[in-house]
Scaffold this active site. Sequence first.
Site, PDB file in Angstrom:
ATOM      1  N   GLY A  13       0.655   5.125   9.731  1.00 57.90           N
ATOM      2  CA  GLY A  13       0.310   6.087   8.679  1.00 57.90           C
ATOM      3  C   GLY A  13      -0.603   7.166   9.244  1.00 57.90           C
ATOM      4  O   GLY A  13      -1.295   6.933  10.224  1.00 57.90           O
ATOM      5  N   ASP A 117      -3.008  -1.015  14.535  1.00 53.36           N
ATOM      6  CA  ASP A 117      -2.640  -2.263  15.213  1.00 53.36           C
ATOM      7  C   ASP A 117      -1.140  -2.362  15.482  1.00 53.36           C
ATOM      8  O   ASP A 117      -0.727  -2.835  16.541  1.00 53.36           O
ATOM      9  CB  ASP A 117      -3.164  -3.492  14.448  1.00 53.36           C
ATOM     10  CG  ASP A 117      -2.689  -3.552  13.017  1.00 53.36           C
ATOM     11  OD1 ASP A 117      -2.294  -2.503  12.472  1.00 53.36           O
ATOM     12  OD2 ASP A 117      -2.698  -4.648  12.425  1.00 53.36           O
ATOM     13  N   ASP A 141      -8.502   2.112   7.949  1.00 49.94           N
ATOM     14  CA  ASP A 141      -8.835   0.726   7.599  1.00 49.94           C
ATOM     15  C   ASP A 141      -9.925   0.154   8.514  1.00 49.94           C
ATOM     16  O   ASP A 141     -10.547  -0.845   8.167  1.00 49.94           O
ATOM     17  CB  ASP A 141      -7.592  -0.172   7.707  1.00 49.94           C
ATOM     18  CG  ASP A 141      -6.444   0.325   6.853  1.00 49.94           C
ATOM     19  OD1 ASP A 141      -6.704   1.033   5.868  1.00 49.94           O
ATOM     20  OD2 ASP A 141      -5.279   0.013   7.179  1.00 49.94           O
ATOM     21  N   GLY A 184      -7.293  -0.016   2.572  1.00 49.53           N
ATOM     22  CA  GLY A 184      -7.886  -0.871   3.611  1.00 49.53           C
ATOM     23  C   GLY A 184      -6.998  -2.028   4.016  1.00 49.53           C
ATOM     24  O   GLY A 184      -7.386  -2.846   4.840  1.00 49.53           O
TER      25      GLY A 184
HETATM   26  O1  F6P Z   1      -3.141   1.529   7.114  1.00 47.20           O
HETATM   27  C1  F6P Z   1      -3.478   2.672   6.388  1.00 47.20           C
HETATM   28  C2  F6P Z   1      -3.066   2.547   4.954  1.00 47.20           C
HETATM   29  O2  F6P Z   1      -3.468   3.715   4.259  1.00 47.20           O
HETATM   30  C3  F6P Z   1      -3.573   1.305   4.243  1.00 47.20           C
HETATM   31  O3  F6P Z   1      -4.926   1.403   3.867  1.00 47.20           O
HETATM   32  C4  F6P Z   1      -2.599   1.227   3.099  1.00 47.20           C
HETATM   33  O4  F6P Z   1      -2.490  -0.099   2.650  1.00 47.20           O
HETATM   34  C5  F6P Z   1      -1.305   1.685   3.716  1.00 47.20           C
HETATM   35  O5  F6P Z   1      -1.641   2.449   4.853  1.00 47.20           O
HETATM   36  C6  F6P Z   1      -0.439   2.520   2.806  1.00 47.20           C
HETATM   37  O6  F6P Z   1       0.766   2.794   3.457  1.00 47.20           O
HETATM   38  P1  F6P Z   1       1.838   3.860   2.923  1.00 47.20           P
HETATM   39  O7  F6P Z   1       1.366   5.218   3.391  1.00 47.20           O
HETATM   40  O8  F6P Z   1       3.103   3.430   3.540  1.00 47.20           O
HETATM   41  O9  F6P Z   1       1.837   3.787   1.426  1.00 47.20           O
END
Ligand code: F6P
Length: 364
Positions: A13, A117, A141, A184
């Site tokens: 992301g 990660d 996160d 998070g």
């Molecule tokens: O890892 C970053 C993050 O923003 C997390 O905090 C959240 O759970 C996830 O990505 C959301 O992912 P997406 O952008 O696929 O909705």
Amino acid sequence: MTKRRIGILTGGGDCPGLNAVIRGVTKTARNTYGIDVLGFHDGFEGLIESRFTALTYESVSGILTQGGTILGASNRANPFEHIVIENGERTVRDVSDQTMALYRDLELEALITVGGDGTMTIAGMLAEKGANVIGIPKTIDKDLVETDTTFGFDSARQVATEAIDRLHTTAQSHHRVMIVEVMGRNVGWLALESGLAGGGDVVLIPELPYELDEIVRVARQRSRFGKRFSIVVVAEGARPKGGRQVVDRIVADSPEPVRLGGISHQIARQIEEATDIECRVAQLGHLQRGGTPSSADRILATRLAVKSMELVAEGTFNHMVATKGEEIVAVPIERVMGRQKFVPRDSPLIEAALSIGASLGVDL
Ligand code: F6P
């Protein structure tokens, strides 16, 4: 003499500071070391599909303050588990050999993988296949191991803190319990730190499963002592003791398919059922990932970028650049792969929250 060349991609992301890294890597590569930079589009997707652009001094000039990533990102692409549709069927293919062939054809000296990660794990697997990788840790996160922090976190924490500040005044005016849900994933750093900075009365994190009775106790007690409002900061990954996390959606073709979200609504309903206090919910969502990076994130992203190029120049590969106190260090990428950094029970942040009388939703 053959031209030296590296590649860079932004995986997972997005978060504020990615462009600062792209700029830092490109400027240092070209200015200091005379190395050309290819930017792969949409994370590992660009490497799988051979989609890239040459990054020049001009193309990265002026992007320092911009949120997002000029290269695009993807938290679905993975060369080891590439989803293809064949005869209308969704099939998972390992296309890592094809990816490595492109890496070799382009004569890349190294691949800079900027991500969390998931990205570090894929980068480590490519390293096992012979690629020279350097990881740069990003995520709001702050769940990457072997680094004190990650860029993107400070900006997100600031957005969440400002939101909590704003929600205070409206909660106070209407004598409500305001439940603020922050991102998070499975860790509570963002909730705990923004909760501390914003003066949350209750802070709920995944590492400490909460008891509803404790939240209700705090709200009631505050009312009795003349504070007719409360702020509950909840991490999207929090869950009640003996209960489950709330899943917002499943993204089937993502290596990590579960998207959390919605726990704040559950808590609001339960508090209203247990008391006569009115509740409202603010789910901050992707607001925390958008917009311009904080000054701390711009500086961190730039320093990590410069360090990553130092490693390329000296031929130290398959490491992630990381923060250790004031220093930027390099750690073997295999130590990062497949791991997550949780808030430890003895964290000074937990101690600070308890000392000032905030509740963590459980009797500690
Ligand atoms: O890892 C970053 C993050 O923003 C997390 O905090 C959240 O759970 C996830 O990505 C959301 O992912 P997406 O952008 O696929 O909705």
